[in-house]
Design an enzyme around this catalytic site. Structure first.
Site, PDB file in Angstrom:
ATOM      1  N   GLY A 394       0.829  -1.199   0.000  1.00 52.61           N
ATOM      2  CA  GLY A 394       0.000   0.000   0.000  1.00 52.61           C
ATOM      3  C   GLY A 394       0.858   1.241   0.000  1.00 52.61           C
ATOM      4  N   GLY A 397       0.205   8.944   2.470  1.00 51.91           N
ATOM      5  CA  GLY A 397       0.865  10.238   2.556  1.00 51.91           C
ATOM      6  C   GLY A 397       2.235  10.178   3.186  1.00 51.91           C
ATOM      7  N   GLN A 398       2.495   9.158   4.052  1.00 50.47           N
ATOM      8  CA  GLN A 398       3.767   9.107   4.741  1.00 50.47           C
ATOM      9  C   GLN A 398       4.765   8.182   4.072  1.00 50.47           C
ATOM     10  OE1 GLN A 398       3.306   8.331   8.910  1.00 50.47           O
ATOM     11  NE2 GLN A 398       1.602   9.754   9.126  1.00 50.47           N
ATOM     12  N   GLY A 399       4.362   7.339   3.110  1.00 48.48           N
ATOM     13  CA  GLY A 399       5.327   6.473   2.461  1.00 48.48           C
ATOM     14  C   GLY A 399       4.681   5.248   1.848  1.00 48.48           C
ATOM     15  N   VAL A 401       4.554   0.834   1.776  1.00 52.51           N
ATOM     16  CA  VAL A 401       4.768  -0.358   2.596  1.00 52.51           C
ATOM     17  C   VAL A 401       4.992  -1.553   1.671  1.00 52.51           C
ATOM     18  CG1 VAL A 401       3.816  -1.865   4.374  1.00 52.51           C
ATOM     19  CG2 VAL A 401       3.323   0.575   4.428  1.00 52.51           C
ATOM     20  N   ASP A 512      -5.521   9.007  16.194  1.00 48.01           N
ATOM     21  CA  ASP A 512      -6.071   8.791  14.839  1.00 48.01           C
ATOM     22  C   ASP A 512      -6.719   7.410  14.747  1.00 48.01           C
ATOM     23  OD1 ASP A 512      -6.752   9.467  12.295  1.00 48.01           O
ATOM     24  OD2 ASP A 512      -4.821   9.014  11.414  1.00 48.01           O
TER      25      ASP A 512
END
Length: 717
Positions: A394, A397-399, A401, A512
């Site tokens: 997947g 926004g953060q990177g 996997v 979150d």
């Protein structure tokens, strides 16, 4: 004779028109396509004429404005200032948004949706005004922004939150709109304020925004911004697959599965990578800054070499043994220098990626260092098959996997973060430090990290069965989530959050909680994940005061208004997850009536009207006892109370859910009519050009739009 004069007059009229209105573009030499509009180059895939662009998304209109030819992107109607093929960016004039400024008409926003363009990370959002909160939004219903305080006498030349605030933008932003909130409502109508999105290298933070932007804001009402682009037509590259003069990066996005590419000429080549033979070899021998061979330089494709064969032969004959000794010494020095350079390079990346901050945080935790392993870059390259695209689990926004397998046979998930800058290091290291302190079977386990390479990596245990969101809203027909499984999953999530709040060595607030951050393993056991926004607190703290961050639909309204996050804010988000499990519906949806677009408001209103069983998931209604459903729904309503103090703790929630499962609905849950508090309802109309803030009795924070609204990320950091 008369016909001759007619032609002569026509020629004079044509010449007069040419002198009065300059030609909108210059023809390309030796070709049929026009490559310039005024003094601005228009390279392929952009084009001015039919059949000269890749597709109509890249069509350029060359219009006569302000007395000279000016290019505009046809579909989004933004003026083009420059196009850079090496950067894959296009510089445009971006509109300024005004609030309470006489004589200034507010912009209707910029919508890049449906086009290959997006706002580049080169841009920074700036809002100038006194006691103002500027809120931005995009087409994914994501909102963020910044807040400024008021100090009329301030002489500070830095945009630091006083009279001016700045923030970065999320990745691949496609819609840009601004709404305003007055921070101090008691002061009445605010003074003139304006906000804009502009390229960072042009508007440096160290300059006073009021002075630096005054010219652009007061004259044209626009500021320069940079757009990135990708090519949707990957198939057109099939003719160039053997061309080694350029390279293309392919991006596969897990949201819609679309495949996009960006191309650039390789080192040693220059030109246009989107044209056949568009990248041409650079003759380095003609550049004294590059050529280190002098007259013996020989140009090669993409590089050059020194032709020293005659000198080498003379040295070989005359030197003999000396040359052999020199080679041995050189080889030894090479090994020593290479080892030292690799060590320095790893140390550099370790520091830049927050290694020192991580060591400091782990050293202050109890046993944290022993729980976190530092993996080598080689080990993780082998595990992920050099980060093969087929291993992607997947992207977000953060990177990205990746799925990997360690040498001991363990299957792991390797999270490759985006380029970490000073603004993201703390969030990245925060996730490592917090996860290293957690040891719970229902929390995704952090196995270690790698900080010695340019892009930092996190290694987690592999959770194989997807997210809770997928199983609720896109269920497996052969093996749907039964009521027993849903109740067990809720108990497991509640137990994990109870552990984080009260059983961990240092209380941890997740910040979150949502169904996309709940993973399911092969036995459908819940695992809480994604601790990038989490915060640990000291035992004597009751709340955290932070910039509002969370996901719309799950966000605690009390936290949204006060910016004070408590353990009860996690309880609210968990209450939304319980309602999802009960109803099978999304937290925010435009398919419901306007007053029920927020699932929490729809759920509470249904309970108030005694219509609970009409909104429940048919699977749940079929399998569960009514007493059991009433008990769980009543608990969810208590979790969603607008007054955080009246919500139960996660420890109490976990205990009550366990009691409901054991008693098979026999628990007696105190059902009270809690008075509803006032909350802020943010409503946006279909044109995205007006935002109104009203106060009314509700649970709803909804968006009135013709678009299908998805959960929002509310990130104002």
């Amino acid at each position: 004779m008369g016909l001759h004069w007619v032609f002569h007059i026509i020629n004079l009229l044509w010449l007069t028109k040419t002198l009065a209105f300059p030609a909108p573009f210059l023809p390309r030499k030796g070709g049929d396509c026009v490559e310039e509009c005024g003094n601005i180059s228009i390279p392929y895939p952009f084009g001015i004429q039919e059949n000269c662009w890749l597709d109509t998304s890249f069509a350029i209109d060359c219009n006569i404005t302000r007395g000279h030819p000016t290019p505009f992107l046809r579909h989004i109607r933004l003026e083009v200032l420059n196009i850079s093929l090496p950067e894959n960016t296009i510089r445009v004039n971006n509109p300024v948004f005004y609030s309470n400024c006489p004589g200034r008409k507010n912009s209707s926003g910029v919508n890049l949706g449906g086009s290959p363009f997006f706002f580049s990370y080169y841009n920074t959002f700036t809002a100038v005004g006194c006691d103002q909160q500027a809120i931005m939004s995009d087409d994914d219903s994501t909102i963020w922004g910044c807040k400024s305080t008021c100090d009329p006498g301030s002489q500070d030349n830095i945009c630091n939150g006083t009279n001016c605030c700045q923030t970065s933008i999320p990745s691949r932003l496609r819609v840009f709109n601004v709404t305003w909130n007055n921070v101090d409502a008691d002061k009445g109508q605010s003074e003139c304020a304006y906000a804009f999105l502009a390229e960072q290298e042009r508007y440096e933070e160290r300059y006073t925004p009021t002075l630096a932007y005054a010219s652009a804001v007061n004259s044209s009402g626009c500021v320069p911004a940079k757009l990135g682009w990708t090519i949707f037509h990957e198939s057109y590259l099939s003719n160039f697959t053997r061309d080694r003069s350029f390279s293309c990066d392919t991006f596969v996005y897990y949201i819609n599965g679309s495949s996009e590419v960006q191309c650039r000429c390789k080192w040693g080549y220059e030109g246009n990578p989107y044209l056949q033979d568009g990248c041409q070899d650079i003759n380095e021998c003609n550049d004294p800054k590059v050529n280190r061979c002098g007259k013996s330089c020989v140009n090669t494709p993409g590089s050059y070499r020194c032709d020293n064969r005659a000198k080498i032969a003379i040295i070989g004959v005359s030197s003999g043994i000396g040359l052999l000794l020199l080679l041995i010494v050189t080889w030894w020095l090479y090994k020593v220098l290479k080892k030292r350079n690799n060590r320095k390079r790893k140390e550099k990346f370790f520091k830049r990626n927050g290694g020192l901050l991580l060591q400091q945080q782990l050293s202050s935790s109890e046993g944290g260092v022993q729980k976190t392993k530092l993996f080598s870059s080689k080990e993780l390259e082998t595990a992920t098959d050099n980060y093969n695209e087929n291993r992607v689990l997947g992207q977000g926004g953060q990177g990205t996997v990746y799925k990997g397998m360690l040498t001991d046979g363990r299957i792991v998930a390797v999270k490759k973060a985006k380029m970490v800058d000073e603004g993201n290091v703390e969030q990245f290291i925060n996730e490592v430090a917090i996860l290293s302190q957690i040891n719970h079977r229902n929390v995704v386990k952090l196995l270690g990290c790698c900080l010695e390479i340019e892009v930092p990596l996190l290694v987690y245990e592999f959770v194989s069965n997807g997210t809770l969101l997928q199983h609720i809203h896109d269920p497996n027909e052969e093996f749907p989530l039964s009521w027993e499984m849903r109740l067990r999953i809720a108990i497991e999530i509640a137990g994990a959050l109870s552990y984080l709040h009260s059983a961990a060595s240092i209380p941890i607030y997740h910040r979150d909680i949502k169904s996309t951050n709940i993973l399911l393993d092969e036995k459908y056991r819940a695992k809480v994940s994604d601790f990038g926004a989490s915060r640990s607190v000291s035992l004597d703290q009751t709340h955290l005061t932070t910039l509002v961050q969370g996901t719309f639909g799950y966000l605690d309204p009390e936290y949204f208004q006060s910016s004070q996050f408590t353990d009860k804010s996690d309880v609210y988000s968990f209450g939304v997850v319980i309602v999802e499990l009960l109803t099978g519906q999304k937290p925010i949806s435009s398919t419901r009536a306007e007053e029920g677009r927020s699932l929490t408001a729809y759920f509470v209103q249904s309970m108030k009207e005694n219509n609970l069983f009409e909104i429940l998931d048919p699977q749940v209604l079929k399998e569960a006892k009514k007493e059991e459903l009433v008990a769980v729904a009543s608990l969810a309503k208590r979790c969603l109370h607008l007054n955080g103090r009246k919500r139960p703790t996660m420890k109490e929630v976990a205990g009550e859910l366990e009691g409901i499962r054991i008693s098979q609905g026999g628990s007696t849950i105190d059902q009270q009519n809690y008075e509803e508090a006032e909350c802020i309802t943010i409503e946006m109309n279909e044109a995205w050009d007006t935002t109104s803030t009203s106060t009314k009795s509700c649970f709803d924070i909804g968006i009135a739009s013709s678009l299908d609204v998805q959960p929002l990320l509310l990130n104002t950091s």
